[in-house]
Every structure is written in C-alpha cells, then in structure tokens.
Design a protein around this motif. Structure first.
Motif, PDB file in Angstrom:
ATOM      1  N   LEU A 108      -9.352  -2.519   6.383  1.00 49.17           N
ATOM      2  CA  LEU A 108      -9.186  -3.755   6.128  1.00 49.17           C
ATOM      3  C   LEU A 108      -7.643  -3.822   4.962  1.00 49.17           C
ATOM      4  O   LEU A 108      -6.889  -4.644   5.222  1.00 49.17           O
ATOM      5  N   TYR A 109      -7.718  -2.737   4.301  1.00 50.32           N
ATOM      6  CA  TYR A 109      -6.389  -2.858   3.433  1.00 50.32           C
ATOM      7  C   TYR A 109      -5.180  -2.648   4.482  1.00 50.32           C
ATOM      8  O   TYR A 109      -4.214  -3.193   4.119  1.00 50.32           O
ATOM      9  N   ASP A 110      -5.278  -1.825   5.413  1.00 51.48           N
ATOM     10  CA  ASP A 110      -4.333  -1.792   6.152  1.00 51.48           C
ATOM     11  C   ASP A 110      -3.747  -3.016   6.922  1.00 51.48           C
ATOM     12  O   ASP A 110      -2.624  -3.484   7.085  1.00 51.48           O
ATOM     13  N   ALA A 111      -4.608  -3.798   7.528  1.00 47.96           N
ATOM     14  CA  ALA A 111      -4.413  -5.067   7.870  1.00 47.96           C
ATOM     15  C   ALA A 111      -3.711  -6.144   7.055  1.00 47.96           C
ATOM     16  O   ALA A 111      -3.183  -6.929   7.352  1.00 47.96           O
ATOM     17  N   ALA A 112      -4.485  -5.866   5.624  1.00 49.50           N
ATOM     18  CA  ALA A 112      -4.129  -6.879   4.712  1.00 49.50           C
ATOM     19  C   ALA A 112      -2.525  -6.729   4.128  1.00 49.50           C
ATOM     20  O   ALA A 112      -1.687  -7.595   3.934  1.00 49.50           O
ATOM     21  N   TRP A 148       0.684   4.941  -6.055  1.00 52.64           N
ATOM     22  CA  TRP A 148       0.102   6.299  -6.065  1.00 52.64           C
ATOM     23  C   TRP A 148      -0.519   6.604  -4.580  1.00 52.64           C
ATOM     24  O   TRP A 148      -0.370   7.755  -4.093  1.00 52.64           O
ATOM     25  N   ARG A 149      -1.304   5.807  -4.424  1.00 49.95           N
ATOM     26  CA  ARG A 149      -2.101   6.035  -3.087  1.00 49.95           C
ATOM     27  C   ARG A 149      -1.131   6.339  -1.867  1.00 49.95           C
ATOM     28  O   ARG A 149      -1.354   7.381  -0.979  1.00 49.95           O
ATOM     29  N   ILE A 150      -0.132   5.557  -1.698  1.00 44.16           N
ATOM     30  CA  ILE A 150       1.064   5.576  -0.469  1.00 44.16           C
ATOM     31  C   ILE A 150       1.619   6.742  -0.850  1.00 44.16           C
ATOM     32  O   ILE A 150       1.888   7.547   0.232  1.00 44.16           O
ATOM     33  N   ALA A 179      -1.705   6.011   6.646  1.00 43.96           N
ATOM     34  CA  ALA A 179      -0.654   6.727   7.296  1.00 43.96           C
ATOM     35  C   ALA A 179       0.204   5.946   7.954  1.00 43.96           C
ATOM     36  O   ALA A 179       1.370   5.895   8.179  1.00 43.96           O
ATOM     37  N   ALA A 180      -0.270   4.537   8.607  1.00 44.12           N
ATOM     38  CA  ALA A 180       0.698   3.513   9.264  1.00 44.12           C
ATOM     39  C   ALA A 180       1.633   2.960   8.215  1.00 44.12           C
ATOM     40  O   ALA A 180       2.844   2.791   8.419  1.00 44.12           O
ATOM     41  N   CYS A 217       2.583   4.623   5.497  1.00 45.36           N
ATOM     42  CA  CYS A 217       3.570   5.769   4.824  1.00 45.36           C
ATOM     43  C   CYS A 217       4.651   5.857   6.139  1.00 45.36           C
ATOM     44  O   CYS A 217       5.872   6.048   5.657  1.00 45.36           O
ATOM     45  N   ARG A 218       4.216   5.750   7.395  1.00 45.97           N
ATOM     46  CA  ARG A 218       5.293   5.701   8.443  1.00 45.97           C
ATOM     47  C   ARG A 218       6.436   4.780   8.196  1.00 45.97           C
ATOM     48  O   ARG A 218       7.631   4.651   8.290  1.00 45.97           O
ATOM     49  N   THR A 219       6.015   3.619   8.019  1.00 42.81           N
ATOM     50  CA  THR A 219       6.656   2.359   7.631  1.00 42.81           C
ATOM     51  C   THR A 219       7.665   2.701   6.720  1.00 42.81           C
ATOM     52  O   THR A 219       9.021   2.550   6.731  1.00 42.81           O
ATOM     53  N   TYR A 220       7.363   3.136   5.592  1.00 46.24           N
ATOM     54  CA  TYR A 220       8.279   3.433   4.427  1.00 46.24           C
ATOM     55  C   TYR A 220       9.302   4.737   4.793  1.00 46.24           C
ATOM     56  O   TYR A 220      10.332   4.781   4.459  1.00 46.24           O
ATOM     57  N   LEU A 221       8.565   5.672   5.564  1.00 46.27           N
ATOM     58  CA  LEU A 221       9.169   6.942   5.925  1.00 46.27           C
ATOM     59  C   LEU A 221      10.321   6.289   6.940  1.00 46.27           C
ATOM     60  O   LEU A 221      11.614   6.864   6.662  1.00 46.27           O
TER      61      LEU A 221
END
Length: 184
Positions: A54-58, A103-105, A117-118, A120-124
């Motif tokens: 849910l958080y990922d979609a949000a 801190w989570r990300i 992970a998704a 994180c990849r976006t930010y990376l």
C-alpha cells in the motif's frame, strides 16, 4: 480490472498517501485506511496484500516527480554546485514528505528484498543521472557514486525528519555534503 475496481484502488492509494503524509507510516493502520477510503478491509487487502505494498502504491507518483526534479536541477542555470544543491534540497523534500520515510528508504538502499526497493531504485537512478551528468562535466570527485549520494543526503533528510531543524540548518548540512563530493 473493472472500472470500479480501478477507482477503488486509486481512492485507497490517495487516502493512504494523505494518511501517511499526515501521521507517518507507523501510525497508520490498514483498518484506518479502509475506513477512511470507505471500502471494506477485504477490498483493501485484495488490492494491497501488505501495508508495504500500500505504501509503495501510495507514493508511486513520486517516480515521475523525482525524475522531473532531477532533470530540472540538472538543466538549471548556474555552477555545478548550485545545481547539485538544488537536487539535494529537492531530494530531502521528497524524503521528508511522509513522516518516517527518510530513514526507512535510506536504510533500505541496496536491499532488493526491502518492501521499499522500488522507491530506493527510483532515488538511486535519479542520483545516478546526477552523478553521470556532473561527472561528465568534471565537477565531481572520481570516487563519488550514486549510492553514496543516496545515503549521505538521505542521512541529512532523516535528521531533518526527526528533529526541529530549520530549512537553513538543512541547507548548511547539504552544502557540506556538496562540497565534499565536488571535484577540487
């Protein structure tokens, strides 16, 4: 997916985004999201089997926003330091939009099994574009990589997110990071 199911999914994600922003990840329950969205808990879990999903979609809309912010900072006028600081400030703003996300990300960076992970990849990937562009201009130290930028700036964001620091204090910390990664 039927049109009504798509609408329900989008409404749930929108409500969750608002609740996560207002209260922080830990303070929001799946039951609260379902109730606020006006759907049954079964409907919520059919679309989002876990709170992490849910958080990922949000925050999925961030992908486009993050990429646009990196592009804007890189296309901006000014010396590499100013463009780098513009990106760092945007990055901190993204990470601190949802209480507890910084801190989570940041701590999940490099963990492909993380529910974030998704993100994180976006930010990376955004930081990689910044590194590639500025390194191509000879503006960054040769040993700087995108993961380092994620963790360094994410660390500043986590401090900002968990304190009462002013925007000026955050900017001064980001300036120290920028000065540390720029070529002499």
């Amino acid at each position: 997916m039927r049109a009504d199911a798509v609408r329900n999914r989008e409404r749930i994600a929108d409500i969750a985004r608002q609740l996560f922003r207002e209260k922080g990840y830990d303070a929001v329950s799946m039951d609260e999201v379902a109730k606020t969205a006006g759907v049954g808990v079964g409907t919520l879990y059919r679309h989002f089997p876990t709170k992490e999903a849910l958080y990922d979609a949000a925050i999925q809309a961030w992908v486009e926003t993050v990429n646009a912010a990196a592009d804007k900072a890189l296309a901006g006028e000014g010396a590499p330091r100013e463009r780098l600081l513009a990106w760092f400030e945007a990055y901190v703003e993204f990470l601190t939009r949802h209480k507890g996300a910084a801190w989570r990300i940041t701590s999940a960076m490099g963990d492909d099994d993380s529910p974030f992970a998704a993100k994180c990849r976006t930010y990376l990937n955004a930081n990689q574009r910044v590194v590639d562009t500025l390194a191509g201009e000879g503006a960054l130290r040769g040993d700087v990589d995108a993961m380092q930028l994620c963790r360094l700036v994410g660390g500043v964001a986590a401090v900002v997110d968990n304190s009462e620091l002013s925007a000026d204090a955050a900017r001064s910390m980001l300036a120290v990071v920028a000065d540390g990664v720029l070529a002499a």
